[in-house]
Design an enzyme around this catalytic site. Sequence first.
Site, PDB file in Angstrom:
ATOM      1  N   HIS A 132      -1.821 125.301  16.535  1.00 57.77           N
ATOM      2  CA  HIS A 132      -0.946 124.325  17.184  1.00 57.77           C
ATOM      3  C   HIS A 132      -1.276 124.249  18.676  1.00 57.77           C
ATOM      4  O   HIS A 132      -1.772 125.222  19.253  1.00 57.77           O
ATOM      5  CB  HIS A 132       0.522 124.726  17.009  1.00 57.77           C
ATOM      6  CG  HIS A 132       1.039 124.513  15.622  1.00 57.77           C
ATOM      7  ND1 HIS A 132       2.345 124.736  15.268  1.00 57.77           N
ATOM      8  CD2 HIS A 132       0.408 124.091  14.499  1.00 57.77           C
ATOM      9  CE1 HIS A 132       2.503 124.447  13.982  1.00 57.77           C
ATOM     10  NE2 HIS A 132       1.348 124.061  13.492  1.00 57.77           N
ATOM     11  N   GLU A 176       0.553 124.394  21.288  1.00 52.82           N
ATOM     12  CA  GLU A 176       1.210 125.399  22.136  1.00 52.82           C
ATOM     13  C   GLU A 176       0.486 126.742  22.075  1.00 52.82           C
ATOM     14  O   GLU A 176       0.339 127.419  23.092  1.00 52.82           O
ATOM     15  CB  GLU A 176       2.662 125.633  21.676  1.00 52.82           C
ATOM     16  CG  GLU A 176       3.545 124.419  21.695  1.00 52.82           C
ATOM     17  CD  GLU A 176       3.632 123.754  20.329  1.00 52.82           C
ATOM     18  OE1 GLU A 176       2.579 123.470  19.732  1.00 52.82           O
ATOM     19  OE2 GLU A 176       4.754 123.507  19.877  1.00 52.82           O
ATOM     20  N   CYS A 221       7.640 124.550  16.886  1.00 52.41           N
ATOM     21  CA  CYS A 221       8.066 125.113  15.601  1.00 52.41           C
ATOM     22  C   CYS A 221       8.462 126.568  15.815  1.00 52.41           C
ATOM     23  O   CYS A 221       8.352 127.096  16.922  1.00 52.41           O
ATOM     24  CB  CYS A 221       6.932 125.001  14.586  1.00 52.41           C
ATOM     25  SG  CYS A 221       5.557 126.135  14.933  1.00 52.41           S
ATOM     26  N   CYS A 248       5.481 128.810  17.184  1.00 56.29           N
ATOM     27  CA  CYS A 248       5.202 128.612  18.610  1.00 56.29           C
ATOM     28  C   CYS A 248       6.346 129.124  19.469  1.00 56.29           C
ATOM     29  O   CYS A 248       6.122 129.712  20.529  1.00 56.29           O
ATOM     30  CB  CYS A 248       4.920 127.143  18.884  1.00 56.29           C
ATOM     31  SG  CYS A 248       3.405 126.597  18.090  1.00 56.29           S
TER      32      CYS A 248
HETATM   33 ZN   LIG Z   1       3.981 125.223  16.369  1.00 62.13          ZN
END
Ligand SMILES: [Zn+2]
Length: 149
Positions: free
Chosen positions: A56, A58, A86, A89
């Site tokens: 991801h 992040e 999410c 993260c």
């Molecule tokens: Zn995430």
Amino acid sequence: MITPFDDTYFMKKALQEADEAFSKGEVPVGAVIVIKDRIIARAHNLTEQLNDVTAHAEMQAITAAANFLGGKYLKDCTLYVTLEPCQMCAGALYWSQISKIVYGARDLERGFGVMGTKLHPKTTIEGGVLEKEASEILKRFFIQKRNLN
Ligand SMILES: [Zn+2]
């Protein structure tokens, strides 16, 4: 005097990263990490290209910022991300002790808020910055994807 370096300015940079992800066929989420009005990390989602569910935006931005700073804690840093983080993260951001998180669109299905993931007590959070733009690019991506299938 109005500084050009406000939340909208940096969220636009994160949206540019989301555009980059879109052009690679990745779910368009982008992130930048800023310290003292300076961008020290830029990243976008790369889960397809890297074949890695943890890639991801992040997660990559956290690693890049820590490398830049030469320390694992992201004290005095602000993360700008186009979509609400999410729980993975948010968990990583917890460990980073980042000062502030600013996100664009809310994720009512998989966002950390609905998942009940706690952030670090030192972290402040702000949502809804350029929310329309951030959710529009995601909608556009999923419509295109549906039409290709
Ligand atoms: Zn995430």
